[in-house]
Design a protein around this motif. Structure first.
Motif, PDB file in Angstrom:
ATOM      1  N   GLU A 104     145.916  -0.388  67.234  1.00  0.00           N
ATOM      2  CA  GLU A 104     145.196  -1.647  67.249  1.00  0.00           C
ATOM      3  C   GLU A 104     145.928  -2.718  68.051  1.00  0.00           C
ATOM      4  O   GLU A 104     145.306  -3.639  68.583  1.00  0.00           O
ATOM      5  CB  GLU A 104     144.966  -2.139  65.814  1.00  0.00           C
ATOM      6  N   ASP A 105     147.277  -2.613  68.137  1.00  0.00           N
ATOM      7  CA  ASP A 105     148.042  -3.612  68.882  1.00  0.00           C
ATOM      8  C   ASP A 105     148.167  -3.272  70.363  1.00  0.00           C
ATOM      9  O   ASP A 105     148.876  -3.945  71.108  1.00  0.00           O
ATOM     10  CB  ASP A 105     149.433  -3.785  68.270  1.00  0.00           C
ATOM     11  N   GLY A 106     147.477  -2.216  70.817  1.00  0.00           N
ATOM     12  CA  GLY A 106     147.486  -1.853  72.226  1.00  0.00           C
ATOM     13  C   GLY A 106     148.590  -0.911  72.636  1.00  0.00           C
ATOM     14  O   GLY A 106     148.669  -0.521  73.806  1.00  0.00           O
ATOM     15  N   THR A 107     149.462  -0.532  71.712  1.00  0.00           N
ATOM     16  CA  THR A 107     150.520   0.424  72.034  1.00  0.00           C
ATOM     17  C   THR A 107     149.954   1.841  72.039  1.00  0.00           C
ATOM     18  O   THR A 107     148.908   2.117  71.445  1.00  0.00           O
ATOM     19  CB  THR A 107     151.681   0.332  71.027  1.00  0.00           C
ATOM     20  N   LEU A 108     150.684   2.743  72.685  1.00  0.00           N
ATOM     21  CA  LEU A 108     150.203   4.113  72.829  1.00  0.00           C
ATOM     22  C   LEU A 108     150.296   4.871  71.516  1.00  0.00           C
ATOM     23  O   LEU A 108     151.354   4.936  70.895  1.00  0.00           O
ATOM     24  CB  LEU A 108     151.020   4.835  73.907  1.00  0.00           C
ATOM     25  N   TYR A 109     149.179   5.441  71.096  1.00  0.00           N
ATOM     26  CA  TYR A 109     149.146   6.281  69.894  1.00  0.00           C
ATOM     27  C   TYR A 109     149.232   7.756  70.261  1.00  0.00           C
ATOM     28  O   TYR A 109     149.924   8.541  69.622  1.00  0.00           O
ATOM     29  CB  TYR A 109     147.852   6.017  69.118  1.00  0.00           C
ATOM     30  N   GLY A 110     148.525   8.134  71.311  1.00  0.00           N
ATOM     31  CA  GLY A 110     148.514   9.540  71.708  1.00  0.00           C
ATOM     32  C   GLY A 110     147.671   9.740  72.950  1.00  0.00           C
ATOM     33  O   GLY A 110     147.190   8.799  73.569  1.00  0.00           O
ATOM     34  N   ILE A 111     147.507  11.000  73.303  1.00  0.00           N
ATOM     35  CA  ILE A 111     146.749  11.369  74.496  1.00  0.00           C
ATOM     36  C   ILE A 111     145.618  12.309  74.094  1.00  0.00           C
ATOM     37  O   ILE A 111     145.800  13.230  73.286  1.00  0.00           O
ATOM     38  CB  ILE A 111     147.660  12.064  75.532  1.00  0.00           C
ATOM     39  N   LEU A 112     144.471  12.060  74.676  1.00  0.00           N
ATOM     40  CA  LEU A 112     143.312  12.911  74.461  1.00  0.00           C
ATOM     41  C   LEU A 112     143.045  13.673  75.750  1.00  0.00           C
ATOM     42  O   LEU A 112     142.915  13.083  76.817  1.00  0.00           O
ATOM     43  CB  LEU A 112     142.105  12.045  74.105  1.00  0.00           C
ATOM     44  N   THR A 113     143.008  14.995  75.652  1.00  0.00           N
ATOM     45  CA  THR A 113     142.739  15.830  76.821  1.00  0.00           C
ATOM     46  C   THR A 113     141.497  16.677  76.571  1.00  0.00           C
ATOM     47  O   THR A 113     140.962  16.708  75.459  1.00  0.00           O
ATOM     48  CB  THR A 113     143.927  16.775  77.114  1.00  0.00           C
ATOM     49  N   HIS A 114     141.085  17.380  77.605  1.00  0.00           N
ATOM     50  CA  HIS A 114     139.945  18.280  77.436  1.00  0.00           C
ATOM     51  C   HIS A 114     140.239  19.346  76.382  1.00  0.00           C
ATOM     52  O   HIS A 114     139.359  19.773  75.646  1.00  0.00           O
ATOM     53  CB  HIS A 114     139.612  18.947  78.771  1.00  0.00           C
ATOM     54  N   THR A 115     141.492  19.761  76.317  1.00  0.00           N
ATOM     55  CA  THR A 115     141.881  20.765  75.321  1.00  0.00           C
ATOM     56  C   THR A 115     141.686  20.240  73.915  1.00  0.00           C
ATOM     57  O   THR A 115     141.180  20.949  73.030  1.00  0.00           O
ATOM     58  CB  THR A 115     143.345  21.183  75.524  1.00  0.00           C
ATOM     59  N   ASP A 116     142.088  18.991  73.684  1.00  0.00           N
ATOM     60  CA  ASP A 116     141.924  18.395  72.356  1.00  0.00           C
ATOM     61  C   ASP A 116     140.455  18.340  71.963  1.00  0.00           C
ATOM     62  O   ASP A 116     140.087  18.655  70.830  1.00  0.00           O
ATOM     63  CB  ASP A 116     142.510  16.981  72.340  1.00  0.00           C
ATOM     64  N   ILE A 117     139.609  17.941  72.913  1.00  0.00           N
ATOM     65  CA  ILE A 117     138.184  17.831  72.622  1.00  0.00           C
ATOM     66  C   ILE A 117     137.594  19.216  72.361  1.00  0.00           C
ATOM     67  O   ILE A 117     136.835  19.419  71.415  1.00  0.00           O
ATOM     68  CB  ILE A 117     137.448  17.138  73.787  1.00  0.00           C
ATOM     69  N   THR A 118     137.965  20.169  73.195  1.00  0.00           N
ATOM     70  CA  THR A 118     137.436  21.525  73.044  1.00  0.00           C
ATOM     71  C   THR A 118     137.766  22.102  71.679  1.00  0.00           C
ATOM     72  O   THR A 118     136.916  22.694  71.007  1.00  0.00           O
ATOM     73  CB  THR A 118     138.006  22.443  74.139  1.00  0.00           C
ATOM     74  N   SER A 119     139.016  21.937  71.259  1.00  0.00           N
ATOM     75  CA  SER A 119     139.452  22.542  69.995  1.00  0.00           C
ATOM     76  C   SER A 119     138.846  21.861  68.784  1.00  0.00           C
ATOM     77  O   SER A 119     138.900  22.397  67.677  1.00  0.00           O
ATOM     78  CB  SER A 119     140.987  22.490  69.891  1.00  0.00           C
ATOM     79  N   SER A 120     138.267  20.671  68.976  1.00  0.00           N
ATOM     80  CA  SER A 120     137.698  19.938  67.839  1.00  0.00           C
ATOM     81  C   SER A 120     136.225  20.221  67.630  1.00  0.00           C
ATOM     82  O   SER A 120     135.643  19.769  66.657  1.00  0.00           O
ATOM     83  CB  SER A 120     137.882  18.434  68.046  1.00  0.00           C
ATOM     84  N   ILE A 121     135.615  20.937  68.552  1.00  0.00           N
ATOM     85  CA  ILE A 121     134.169  21.170  68.463  1.00  0.00           C
ATOM     86  C   ILE A 121     133.873  22.211  67.389  1.00  0.00           C
ATOM     87  O   ILE A 121     134.506  23.253  67.324  1.00  0.00           O
ATOM     88  CB  ILE A 121     133.610  21.632  69.823  1.00  0.00           C
TER      89      ILE A 121
END
Length: 441
Positions: A104-121
């Motif tokens: 919420e403060d604009g700092t980096l929490y993590g990275i979202l990649t195509h792999t992350d999206i694919t594995s969540s489907i």
């Protein structure tokens, strides 16, 4: 069925460097972690340093002892971690395959990649009956190369065309694949780029048949940690390639379609339940003969009205009504005529009362009327008007009917019982006075 938030599927173990970092040192970091891309932080912005950026820099500065700040890097889109994953779909159409998830403060929490999206489907929402062959786009995203081609030529083509992989084909069959991961190794070890591409290609090539389902392709990517599926015909010849991006688009389109279908179905069910609940609410709150409120509903409305009166320091009055000699009407003309009298008086009340007034069939031939914002004088005036109109009504068989009225002003410390008791006492006073009159208490 629900779509996850960005934070639920983002990779939180992220390796980052700053814009002031030296490129040669960053390459060491990339090799150490096995990354082909790395995130570059610059205040509140984030950039992606990819292998193509390294290749371009190496052509200008062989030793790579330069600051990353001198490179023109692609800026990474950002979304907050609590946003729905659907908010990232628009970014999947761009060449960049990374999205930064922010706190919420604009700092980096993590990275979202195509792999992350694919594995969540959710596989249950995918089209198991749809084959990869239905979605192949031949020759658009894969470069077919002969094994004798020099690596330097391939590297230049990858830079010029911004491609991340080439397929090495012999007699129409895939014998190797060369990706940006292989490029990192060449640069790190300063290998001979004039050697044939077969020297550095990955072989053999893992493939799927064109009859494989979308679910099988997603499982394949998750198990192998690949970014693409190489698809072959029945005889093993290359049919094409499907990237993660294409599979994500396909899967989410199906998911969205199913969700819409479920929403439409649930909407119809919900609409039916609302109607049913309205019917039940009506039956539970109304007198079945007169359609006026019953005692239970009236008591609830009295509580709300009394609370509003107290909060606004207003006034409110209550009127009790009793049809005179009603038992005689029933005994003489029958209960059907008696019911007709009650219905006629109820309709008269509804036609003469204000929209905010609340009228209830209290029981038998008795009615209660609540008059929000009406003082005792106003209530007496209205009661007299109602009395006169009832007396003037022409009723079949009965011809003439009268009613007695008891009126009281509701007090701050009243509850329903105390207010009704006072009005009821006034009503008995009206009966003792000869009926067909209005008495206050």
């Amino acid at each position: 069925m629900r779509f996850p938030t960005v934070g639920e599927i983002a990779t939180t173990k992220v390796v980052t460097v700053t814009r002031e970092s030296i490129l040669s040192e960053v390459i060491d970091v990339m090799c150490h972690h096995g990354h082909r891309n790395i995130i570059v932080e610059d205040r509140n912005s984030f950039f992606l340093l990819g292998i193509n950026d390294v290749l371009s820099a190496k052509m200008r500065v062989p030793n790579l002892d330069i600051s990353i700040a001198s490179l023109e890097l692609a800026k990474i889109p950002t979304v907050y971690k609590n946003e729905n994953i659907l908010s990232t779909i628009e970014y999947l159409n761009c060449n960049l395959e990374h999205i930064c998830a922010l706190n919420e403060d604009g700092t980096l929490y993590g990275i979202l990649t195509h792999t992350d999206i694919t594995s969540s489907i959710d596989p249950d929402t995918l089209m198991n009956s749809f084959c990869l062959d239905d979605f192949l786009k031949l020759g658009k995203r894969v470069k077919w190369i002969r094994k004798e081609t020099k690596t330097s030529v391939i590297l230049q083509e990858m830079i010029n065309n911004a491609t991340d992989s080439v397929m090495i084909v012999e007699e129409s069959k895939p014998i190797g694949i060369f990706t940006t991961k292989d490029v990192v190794k060449i640069i790190r070890k300063n290998l001979d780029v004039e050697a044939p591409i077969s020297t550095y290609m990955s072989s053999p090539v893992d493939t799927l048949g064109k009859e494989s389902s979308v679910k099988e392709a997603l499982d394949f990517l998750a198990q192998k940690h690949y970014k693409r599926v190489v698809v072959v015909n029945d005889d093993g010849s290359l049919s094409g390639m499907i990237t993660q991006k294409e599979l994500i688009s396909l899967a989410y389109s199906r998911w969205a379609m199913l969700t819409k279908e479920y929403q439409e179905e649930l909407g119809k069910i919900n609409e039916s339940l609302i109607k049913k609940n309205a019917q039940i609410e009506h039956l539970a709150s109304r007198d079945p003969l007169t359609n006026l409120y019953n005692r239970y509903k009236f008591s609830k409305l009295f509580e709300l009205s009394h609370k509003a009166m107290v909060e606004r320091e207003g006034v409110m009055s209550l009127v009790m009504v009793d049809v005179d000699f009603f038992k005689k009407i029933n005994d003489t003309y029958g209960h059907g005529v008696g019911d007709m009298v009650l219905v006629g008086i109820s309709e008269l009340f509804l036609s003469l009362l204000r929209e905010e007034d609340i009228v209830c069939r209290w029981g038998g031939e008795e009615f209660v009327i609540l008059l929000p914002s009406a003082n005792l004088k106003d209530a007496l005036s209205l009661a007299e008007k109602l009395r006169g109109r009832i007396e003037m009504m022409e009723m079949q068989s009965v011809h003439r009917v009268t009613a007695s009225f008891g009126v009281t002003q509701v007090r701050v410390d009243d509850d329903l019982k105390s207010a009704v008791d006072r009005a009821d006492n006034a009503l008995y006073g009206a009966k003792d006075a000869g009926r067909n009159c209005v008495v206050q208490n």
